[in-house]
Design a protein around this motif. Structure first.
Motif, PDB file in Angstrom:
ATOM      1  N   GLN A 173      12.250  70.098 -52.592  1.00 59.35           N
ATOM      2  CA  GLN A 173      12.138  69.051 -53.601  1.00 59.35           C
ATOM      3  C   GLN A 173      11.405  69.557 -54.839  1.00 59.35           C
ATOM      4  N   ALA A 174      10.388  70.370 -54.621  1.00 64.21           N
ATOM      5  CA  ALA A 174       9.648  70.924 -55.759  1.00 64.21           C
ATOM      6  C   ALA A 174      10.536  71.845 -56.587  1.00 64.21           C
ATOM      7  N   TYR A 175      11.358  72.635 -55.925  1.00 62.63           N
ATOM      8  CA  TYR A 175      12.262  73.531 -56.658  1.00 62.63           C
ATOM      9  C   TYR A 175      13.364  72.745 -57.363  1.00 62.63           C
ATOM     10  N   PHE A 176      13.887  71.687 -56.708  1.00 69.81           N
ATOM     11  CA  PHE A 176      14.939  70.871 -57.327  1.00 69.81           C
ATOM     12  C   PHE A 176      14.458  70.255 -58.653  1.00 69.81           C
ATOM     13  N   ASN A 177      13.209  69.860 -58.678  1.00 74.87           N
ATOM     14  CA  ASN A 177      12.660  69.209 -59.875  1.00 74.87           C
ATOM     15  C   ASN A 177      11.948  70.176 -60.800  1.00 74.87           C
ATOM     16  N   GLY A 178      11.867  71.442 -60.379  1.00 76.90           N
ATOM     17  CA  GLY A 178      11.132  72.418 -61.156  1.00 76.90           C
ATOM     18  C   GLY A 178      11.974  73.624 -61.514  1.00 76.90           C
ATOM     19  N   ALA A 179      11.694  74.750 -60.855  1.00 78.91           N
ATOM     20  CA  ALA A 179      12.262  76.045 -61.250  1.00 78.91           C
ATOM     21  C   ALA A 179      13.787  76.088 -61.198  1.00 78.91           C
ATOM     22  N   TRP A 180      14.399  75.377 -60.236  1.00 81.42           N
ATOM     23  CA  TRP A 180      15.854  75.482 -60.063  1.00 81.42           C
ATOM     24  C   TRP A 180      16.610  74.305 -60.680  1.00 81.42           C
ATOM     25  N   LYS A 181      15.921  73.436 -61.377  1.00 74.30           N
ATOM     26  CA  LYS A 181      16.524  72.185 -61.857  1.00 74.30           C
ATOM     27  C   LYS A 181      17.735  72.428 -62.761  1.00 74.30           C
TER      28      LYS A 181
END
Length: 612
Positions: free
Chosen positions: A548-556
């Protein structure tokens, strides 16, 4: 470790160089070809053993047999001695030449003699026949096609370099991918390419186009009796040590992945005890709370005096994520793949070979799901009636789970999507009608079900563990490790799956793996006897990823882009349902694993341009 390629009586002979180039990372040290009649064989070499004289393709002195081989044979010295006693003369120090002469002497019967990880093919110029085989648990991959002549390769990538090769999607493979996050052999996403299943062989005769396939090894059924527990612990301890000892053979720098879990920590312990020096170990550190295991890894590194390096995960930005998915030859939606890809990238800067703890959970009952036997979910009063009402549309499909029992409930719990129309896990939510029909949803995880049932019905712990060996382990875990490491020309070995361990473990009753603390009892006891308490006295951690952190952050950005372009990239998917899933997953209200599965598929399809 290497990449292999073969083209036999095909219209693509002139494209062998381009096809081999697509797997150059698997063997950056040397690329070479051999031609024989209507056949051409290619090999990309990662030099690990006999750096000077072990080149491939390799021929017997009489020119009859030509071998291309991906993998390692750990007992090659013992086999070499046996062959020398039979009169064979060797001109190299390589395991490749041992395999070549071994086949010349024993034919297909060489396979049970091999302790190793391998996928290889041997061309017999006398009969114009190809023979190929894959190791017991599918550690090394082998893809082939009989669409026009015979083509084989280490991965799917070379097939995309052959002009005019059919690019049709296999929707049964899409079905299993959406259900299981990976395609199950023999299917691949390319309808005209198949993957040789683990422990199988094949032959193809160019003269009459005769194709045959068989299985050379079977997973042993669980026995009914076991030695006393203390004796069993000593036996398994010795088998693990011997397997690690065999797998330390290398003429290049060697290290180990060290997560801090029991499996990788035991691997490091045996490496230290068998004299691996200097012993370099590598772990990955996450900044997110609850995902960092470096303290346990450091405790092991101190205990066995390793040269330990902690590598930081935050380097996995959007560009690295897209590159990692781009290195997949077909979609694999285990989120740990990207982390293993990054760990491999950084590890390769220091060593050429690394040992991993893969396989411990599958062999020693490390997953809680193995305890979910079908008998624990008997039919309850009213379930049949509820099922009929759901099928008739008189009860909401959201109650489907409550209407399942036994084997069907096990499948529902295991699959991310399946044949349950109207439920949240229905394939029909995401596949358009034509694609759904072609996918045959009732066959979801058919290979897994067949394997589990082949060891007895109803499904029990022993059969569930064995079914995972040729599905989840081979096509998910081992594929993940192979693709992630080979993307950076790093060889990974898995000693917990070595032959000494398989021989000691597979015939044990499932009950031997359990005690009052749950599964993995044998390994936990070995760990208590020999590892720091920080390793064994804590809750189990997998190689978890904060999606979830990556979906909303680095990989968004790349993820949002392919979701928005879903209708173009994958017209067989329902773009509205996909968009809803994505937004809810980012908010933590839907399956992040399924959202990652869809994103990976879309990124891969956008690159390969497969035809629906």
């Amino acid at each position: 470790m290497c990449g292999i390629l073969g083209l036999i009586d095909t219209p693509w002979q002139d494209y062998a160089g381009e096809a081999l180039a697509s797997i150059a990372k698997r063997g950056p040290d040397e690329q070479s070809f051999s031609r024989a009649d209507k056949a051409i064989f290619g090999h990309t070499r990662l030099s690990v053993i006999d750096l000077a004289t072990g080149a491939q393709p390799m021929r017997t002195p009489d020119g009859r047999y030509t071998l291309v081989f991906n993998g390692e044979i750990y007992n090659f010295r013992e086999l070499r001695s046996e062959l020398e006693a039979r009169g064979y003369v060797f001109s190299t120090q390589s395991d490749t030449e041992v395999l070549l002469h071994g086949f010349a002497e024993w034919g297909r019967a060489v396979l049970p003699r091999l302790d190793g990880m391998f996928a290889f093919s041997i061309w017999d110029s006398r009969t114009n026949t190809l023979f190929a085989a894959r190791d017991r648990l599918g550690i090394k991959p082998f893809f082939y096609s009989t669409a026009q002549g015979f083509v084989f390769a280490s991965t799917l990538a070379p097939f995309f370099r052959l002009p005019g090769f059919p690019r049709r999607i296999d929707f049964t493979a899409v079905r299993d991918y959406l259900a299981f996050q990976t395609c199950l052999a023999p299917q691949t996403l390319l309808a005209d390419v198949r993957q040789l299943p683990p422990a199988c062989w094949l032959s193809f005769c160019a003269n009459d186009k005769r194709f045959e396939q068989g299985q050379w090894w079977s997973i042993p059924a669980a026995g009914n009796e076991a030695p006393p527990f203390d004796e069993l612990v000593d036996t398994i301890d010795a088998a693990l040590r011997e397997s690690v000892r065999r797998q330390l053979v290398a003429d290049v720098p060697l290290g180990a992945f060290l997560s801090g879990g029991i499996d990788s920590s035991l691997t490091v312990r045996y490496m230290a005890e068998t004299g691996a020096a200097p012993l370099k170990t590598f772990s990955m550190r996450f900044s997110e709370e609850g995902y960092d295991e470096t303290s346990a890894a450091l405790a092991v590194a101190r205990a066995f005096d390793t040269d330990h390096m902690v590598l930081d995960a935050p380097a996995i930005d959007a560009d690295a994520f897209v590159r990692a998915i781009g290195d997949l030859d077909q979609p694999l939606a285990d989120p740990a793949y990207v982390m293993t890809w990054e760990l491999s990238r950084q590890t390769r800067q220091h060593v050429t070979v690394a040992l991993s703890g893969d396989g411990g959970d599958e062999l020693f009952a490390g997953y809680p799901r193995f305890a979910d036997e079908a008998s624990l979910f008997p039919q309850r009063s009213g379930q049949k009636l509820l099922r009929r009402l759901i099928e008739a549309g008189l009860a909401p499909a959201s109650l489907t789970r409550r209407a399942l029992w036994g084997q069907e409930l096990l499948l529902y719990r295991r699959a991310e999507l399946g044949p349950w129309t109207g439920s949240r896990k229905s394939l029909s939510n995401y596949l358009r009608p034509d694609a759904l029909d072609a996918a045959h949803p009732q066959g979801t995880l058919e290979r897994w079900v067949q394997l589990a049932n082949s060891f007895g019905a109803p499904m029990d712990t022993a059969s569930l563990m064995r079914a995972d060996l040729w599905t989840y382990l081979s096509e998910n875990c081992l594929s993940k490790t192979d693709r992630a490491s080979m993307a950076h020309s790093l060889e990974i070995r898995v000693p917990l799956l070595g032959q000494p361990v398989l021989d000691a473990v597979l015939s044990l009753p499932a009950s031997t793996h359990y005690d009052k603390d749950g599964g993995k009892a044998i390994l936990r006891q070995i760990a208590r006897n020999s590892l720091p308490e920080a390793v064994w006295n804590r809750e189990k951690h997998g190689f978890s990823v904060p999606l979830q952190a990556y979906f909303n952050g680095a990989w968004k950005s790349p993820c949002d882009a392919v979701i928005a372009d879903c209708a173009r990239i994958a017209p067989f998917l329902n773009p509205k349902a996909i968009a809803t899933l994505w937004q809810e997953a980012k908010a933590g209200k839907a399956s992040r694993r399924l959202a990652y599965t869809i994103v990976t598929l879309l990124l891969w399809l956008d690159k390969t341009k497969l035809q629906a």
